[in-house]
Design an enzyme around this catalytic site. Structure first.
Site, PDB file in Angstrom:
ATOM      1  N   PHE A  68      27.117  23.279 -53.568  1.00  0.00           N
ATOM      2  CA  PHE A  68      27.706  22.048 -54.111  1.00  0.00           C
ATOM      3  C   PHE A  68      29.088  21.745 -53.504  1.00  0.00           C
ATOM      4  O   PHE A  68      29.721  20.772 -53.876  1.00  0.00           O
ATOM      5  CB  PHE A  68      27.790  22.102 -55.642  1.00  0.00           C
ATOM      6  CG  PHE A  68      26.477  21.770 -56.339  1.00  0.00           C
ATOM      7  CD1 PHE A  68      25.313  21.529 -55.626  1.00  0.00           C
ATOM      8  CD2 PHE A  68      26.426  21.693 -57.730  1.00  0.00           C
ATOM      9  CE1 PHE A  68      24.115  21.227 -56.266  1.00  0.00           C
ATOM     10  CE2 PHE A  68      25.228  21.380 -58.382  1.00  0.00           C
ATOM     11  CZ  PHE A  68      24.078  21.158 -57.654  1.00  0.00           C
ATOM     12  N   ASP A 321      17.900  25.553 -50.942  1.00  0.00           N
ATOM     13  CA  ASP A 321      19.012  25.681 -49.988  1.00  0.00           C
ATOM     14  C   ASP A 321      19.667  24.313 -49.771  1.00  0.00           C
ATOM     15  O   ASP A 321      20.007  23.947 -48.642  1.00  0.00           O
ATOM     16  CB  ASP A 321      18.546  26.286 -48.656  1.00  0.00           C
ATOM     17  CG  ASP A 321      19.731  26.741 -47.794  1.00  0.00           C
ATOM     18  OD1 ASP A 321      20.883  26.685 -48.276  1.00  0.00           O
ATOM     19  OD2 ASP A 321      19.507  27.147 -46.636  1.00  0.00           O
TER      20      ASP A 321
HETATM   21  O1  DOR Z   1      21.409  25.645 -43.078  1.00  0.00           O
HETATM   22  C1  DOR Z   1      22.130  26.257 -43.839  1.00  0.00           C
HETATM   23  N1  DOR Z   1      23.205  25.676 -44.411  1.00  0.00           N
HETATM   24  N2  DOR Z   1      21.855  27.538 -44.088  1.00  0.00           N
HETATM   25  C2  DOR Z   1      22.693  28.296 -44.799  1.00  0.00           C
HETATM   26  O2  DOR Z   1      22.367  29.440 -45.011  1.00  0.00           O
HETATM   27  C3  DOR Z   1      23.977  27.747 -45.288  1.00  0.00           C
HETATM   28  C4  DOR Z   1      23.913  26.308 -45.465  1.00  0.00           C
HETATM   29  C5  DOR Z   1      25.239  25.634 -45.676  1.00  0.00           C
HETATM   30  O3  DOR Z   1      26.059  26.146 -46.429  1.00  0.00           O
HETATM   31  O4  DOR Z   1      25.447  24.541 -45.117  1.00  0.00           O
END
Ligand code: DOR
Length: 440
Positions: A68, A321
């Site tokens: 977030f 995710d």
């Molecule tokens: O694609 C991703 N973005 N993989 C992750 O593990 C972290 C995340 C991010 O925090 O933007």
């Protein structure tokens, strides 16, 4: 005034409930009564009666993997906009990854998020960092986290590379019965990589990420778990518990499958984008920024391995995710794009369209993977539909067909590759914290 959900398809795998029925909720948000059958529930004039006409009423969905961005990167998402996106997607609770600015590596950050969550429509659980600033060097204060109600730790976005530090993390986490959630990536192999290493990365001239980078870390961690267990080096009361975040390769799945057979406390989650898209979709896409994430979209073979592992039960949970990024961080050449895509508002539609409608899993299993299991893995209380319990539920219309559009999104960012995708099935509301939030 009570709220009555009438003629619902009550589906709660946590209590083996799969029947037509009605639920009556009192003015403070507690369940007064549950009745089975399709008869109308008696009601008073001032009661709010909602006829669900066979729509699903399921335990509130829980996403165990969200970003977030507050504190520190509120231009991408805030606790408030993220919560609204979660509610719109049918989630009544989410677990937030600690890779904010600053990283949530102390109880102070946990307290900040908990304080703000009181006024938001969904529950916010906090996942503490495994190491200070997630640098992989010094362990974070696990005991203090525990005393602040944290149940899981992770350096998501990166992984501890140093095996000795990882060993200590396992031992220390078992002292406080904390779940370790690992983002499995050998950074020496992935450095500078943009997408899955394959003929597509060669044709596009983009530096590849070899998919074996995931299984190498899973394998190391499982070996450590086996060693600590064989020599009884963990807390005698708590076996280490390990969860593979956003698993994306057949090789890592084989390791998890074997570890489960061997009795290790191992679980894993998959994201909707990894079971619906492959590196070929990135190759074919005109705007590639929204197809860039970690782990990267894999080969068609790895995507099929994920679907097989969803079907055979190796994969325990579906997690989004949800990784919001601003337009300028994604509408750019792929090798300059930030990693990650939003996911909260499309997860139910993708799960129902790609897994349930195609008979990969049943609706009951989908609800287990979206609600029951994530709570169980994170050691959170199950949601029951029983008199006296707090009402915590999601309404799903499994029949509605809809198209994903930017305008509909509640998230502050719209970095999703699914704009324009036609889906069947959608969360149309949540009832949580004493309030009904309808979505369309
Ligand atoms: O694609 C991703 N973005 N993989 C992750 O593990 C972290 C995340 C991010 O925090 O933007």
């Amino acid at each position: 005034m009570s709220t009555i959900f009438q003629r619902a398809h009550l589906l709660n795998p946590a209590e083996n409930l799969d029947a037509t029925g009605s639920i009556r909720i009192d003015g403070s948000g507690f369940i007064e009564s549950v009745s089975l059958g399709s008869a109308d529930m008696p009601h008073n004039d001032d009661d709010r009666v909602i006829d669900l006409d066979g729509k699903l009423l399921v335990p509130g969905l829980f996403d165990m993997h969200c970003h977030f961005r507050e504190p520190g990167q509120e231009y991408k998402e805030t606790l408030e906009t993220g919560s609204l996106a979660a509610a719109a997607g049918g989630y009544t609770g989410v677990a937030l990854m600690p890779n904010t600015r600053p990283v949530i590596d102390s109880p102070l950050g946990v307290a900040y998020i908990r304080h703000h969550s009181a006024l938001l429509p969904v529950d916010l659980e906090v996942i503490g960092a495994m190491t200070v600033e997630s640098r992989g060097e010094t362990l974070a204060p696990f005991g203090k986290f525990r005393s602040y109600g944290v149940t899981a730790i992770s350096d998501d976005g990166t992984a501890i590379q140093n095996t000795q530090i990882m060993r200590l993390a396992f031992e220390y986490a078992s002292n406080f019965d904390l779940l370790i959630i690992q983002h499995c990536e050998d950074k020496t192999l992935t450095k500078g990589g943009v997408m899955n290493e394959s003929h597509f990365s060669t044709i596009l001239g983009l530096k590849g990420i070899p998919d074996v980078a995931e299984a190498i870390i899973v394998s190391r961690d499982l070996q450590l778990m086996r060693y600590l267990q064989q020599h009884k080096l963990h807390d005698p009361l708590n076996q280490p518990r390990y969860h593979v975040a956003h698993i994306s390769t057949g090789a890592a799945l084989d390791l998890v499958r074997q570890a489960k057979l061997d009795g290790l406390q191992v679980t894993c989650e998959v994201t909707p984008h990894h079971f619906t898209l492959s590196d070929e979709d990135l190759f074919l896409a005109e705007a590639k920024g929204n197809f860039i994430m970690k782990p990267p979209l894999g080969s068609a073979e790895n995507m099929q391995a994920l679907i097989d592992a969803i079907a055979d039960g190796t994969i325990d949970a579906i997690a989004t995710d949800h990784a919001p990024h601003a337009a300028h961080e994604k509408d750019c050449p792929p090798d300059q794009a930030a990693f990650g895509i939003t996911g909260l508002e499309t997860a139910v539609g993708l799960t129902l369209t790609e897994l349930v409608s195609k008979n990969v899993i049943t609706m009951q299993r989908a609800i287990e993977m979206l609600s029951v299991n994530p709570r169980k893995i994170m050691n959170l209380a199950p949601v029951h539909f029983r008199a006296g319990e707090k009402a915590n539920m999601t309404i799903i219309d499994p029949e509605v067909e809809w198209t994903v559009t930017k305008d509909d999104m509640k998230s502050r960012s719209q970095n999703t590759p699914f704009i324009g995708r036609r889906l069947k099935g959608r969360a149309v509301g949540i009832y949580h914290k004493g309030a009904l939030l309808e979505n369309h």
